[in-house]
Design a protein around this motif. Sequence first.
Motif, PDB file in Angstrom:
ATOM      1  N   ARG A  19      58.323  37.210  53.749  1.00 31.46           N
ATOM      2  CA  ARG A  19      57.872  35.836  53.576  1.00 31.46           C
ATOM      3  C   ARG A  19      57.358  35.617  52.156  1.00 31.46           C
ATOM      4  N   ARG A  20      56.571  36.547  51.662  1.00 31.72           N
ATOM      5  CA  ARG A  20      56.029  36.385  50.318  1.00 31.72           C
ATOM      6  C   ARG A  20      57.131  36.388  49.259  1.00 31.72           C
ATOM      7  N   VAL A  25      60.824  33.250  45.460  1.00 31.96           N
ATOM      8  CA  VAL A  25      62.100  32.627  45.118  1.00 31.96           C
ATOM      9  C   VAL A  25      61.948  31.106  45.052  1.00 31.96           C
ATOM     10  N   GLU A  26      61.224  30.535  46.016  1.00 35.50           N
ATOM     11  CA  GLU A  26      60.995  29.089  46.012  1.00 35.50           C
ATOM     12  C   GLU A  26      60.231  28.666  44.754  1.00 35.50           C
ATOM     13  N   GLN A  27      59.250  29.456  44.351  1.00 38.41           N
ATOM     14  CA  GLN A  27      58.506  29.150  43.124  1.00 38.41           C
ATOM     15  C   GLN A  27      59.431  29.196  41.910  1.00 38.41           C
ATOM     16  N   ILE A 239      39.036  24.527  41.075  1.00 36.49           N
ATOM     17  CA  ILE A 239      38.102  25.618  41.349  1.00 36.49           C
ATOM     18  C   ILE A 239      38.180  26.032  42.807  1.00 36.49           C
ATOM     19  N   ARG A 240      38.181  25.068  43.699  1.00 38.49           N
ATOM     20  CA  ARG A 240      38.189  25.363  45.133  1.00 38.49           C
ATOM     21  C   ARG A 240      39.470  26.090  45.553  1.00 38.49           C
ATOM     22  N   ARG A 241      40.605  25.670  45.014  1.00 34.36           N
ATOM     23  CA  ARG A 241      41.880  26.289  45.378  1.00 34.36           C
ATOM     24  C   ARG A 241      41.975  27.735  44.907  1.00 34.36           C
ATOM     25  N   ALA A 242      41.483  27.992  43.694  1.00 33.77           N
ATOM     26  CA  ALA A 242      41.756  29.288  43.069  1.00 33.77           C
ATOM     27  C   ALA A 242      40.664  30.325  43.246  1.00 33.77           C
ATOM     28  N   ALA A 243      39.406  29.892  43.381  1.00 37.50           N
ATOM     29  CA  ALA A 243      38.280  30.826  43.281  1.00 37.50           C
ATOM     30  C   ALA A 243      38.396  32.055  44.175  1.00 37.50           C
ATOM     31  N   PRO A 244      38.640  31.929  45.489  1.00 36.77           N
ATOM     32  CA  PRO A 244      38.633  33.140  46.329  1.00 36.77           C
ATOM     33  C   PRO A 244      39.701  34.146  45.924  1.00 36.77           C
ATOM     34  N   TYR A 245      40.842  33.649  45.478  1.00 35.86           N
ATOM     35  CA  TYR A 245      41.986  34.523  45.218  1.00 35.86           C
ATOM     36  C   TYR A 245      41.935  35.102  43.799  1.00 35.86           C
ATOM     37  N   LEU A 246      41.604  34.271  42.832  1.00 34.62           N
ATOM     38  CA  LEU A 246      41.504  34.762  41.463  1.00 34.62           C
ATOM     39  C   LEU A 246      40.385  35.788  41.335  1.00 34.62           C
ATOM     40  N   MET A 313      46.973  33.611  48.006  1.00 38.18           N
ATOM     41  CA  MET A 313      46.917  32.162  47.825  1.00 38.18           C
ATOM     42  C   MET A 313      48.001  31.466  48.647  1.00 38.18           C
ATOM     43  N   ARG A 314      47.695  30.259  49.123  1.00 37.61           N
ATOM     44  CA  ARG A 314      48.615  29.490  49.943  1.00 37.61           C
ATOM     45  C   ARG A 314      49.778  28.966  49.112  1.00 37.61           C
ATOM     46  N   GLN A 315      50.981  29.051  49.689  1.00 38.56           N
ATOM     47  CA  GLN A 315      52.168  28.596  48.979  1.00 38.56           C
ATOM     48  C   GLN A 315      52.095  27.108  48.626  1.00 38.56           C
ATOM     49  N   ASP A 316      51.584  26.281  49.501  1.00 36.13           N
ATOM     50  CA  ASP A 316      51.505  24.847  49.207  1.00 36.13           C
ATOM     51  C   ASP A 316      50.669  24.582  47.955  1.00 36.13           C
TER      52      ASP A 316
END
Length: 342
Positions: A19-20, A25-27, A239-246, A313-316
């Motif tokens: 899946r990842r 590929v989609e990216q 910030i909210r989207r990236a913080a946990p993963y970065l 991180m979420r694909q969306d």
Amino acid sequence: MKLGVYLNAQHPAGDDPARRFAETVEQARLIRRLGFDSIWGGEHHVTPGFHYFPLLPMLQRLASEVEGMWVGTNLVLLPLHNPVELAEVGAFLDVITGGRFMLGVGLGYRTEEFAVFKVPMAERVSRLTEGVEIIRRLWTEDRVTHHGRHWQLDDVSIHPRPLQQPRPPILVGSQVPAGIARAARIADGWLVVPLPTVDEFAVEAGAFAAARTAEGLPPSRHICRLLEVVCAPDEDTAIRRAAPYLLEKYAAYLSWGLAGVTIDPAAKPEDQLRRLAKNRFALGSPAQVIEALLAQHKAGVTHATMRVSWPGMRQDDILAGIDLLGREVLPEVRRRTSVGRG
């Protein structure tokens, strides 16, 4: 300044790799559709808690999805590889990309990787320097004889040869003064990590340029900096989207022994990211990201390798960030850095 996207190949161990990779590929397809200049990938091995797609096979697969774009490695851990094999694979990548391959290499710093490949870490520098020489010669000479410390070649040639003439660019990554001087001396360009602030990077870029001049070499067209880039409608959303993963990525760096990384576990993730990003990353609204990228360009970056996603991180959210960069950031950065672009 050229703008490329670094495709994350590192994912939590529990994630479905099929899946990842389909998401990768989609990216890549979206990146090409939006007109970015390049895609890049990196290399690590035996990473506890994560799986990591092998770099060169991944790029070979993705090359058909990004026809017309540059493909680069940021970076290959050259001391762990046989340079003859890298020369062959690199030449093939240049062929299948239509002469748009860039080979970025570096020393590596994780003892676990050197142990599993049975390469003494004390030999990192000599293996890198000798390996770059061998690859350069195999890409430009019909017959190569080389008797060095680590490799012995007698009348060796590789086929196919690269399409680019005289050969694809070879870029070397380093952040310490001796390494920067080495990159200036033996390579066509320099790879830079995200950690230095803009001001620190500008000083390092000046040292790289001075070292080129001292060697009688022309200024490099390839100052390629890996940058953490988070683009969203506003700074709070970014910030909210990236913080946990970065931050998890940087915690992994810390556990791997990379210098210059500090994480405060008591602080809120959003506050940690704001502190880490200040004068260093490109984070926020399109207008904020544009200004941050222009500051990097002014400091010396000629090709920004934008890392826009991190493990888990979420694909969306990844696709939304790439789309906003392509529609609102890319055209404006190109317009404002267009003098001498080619």
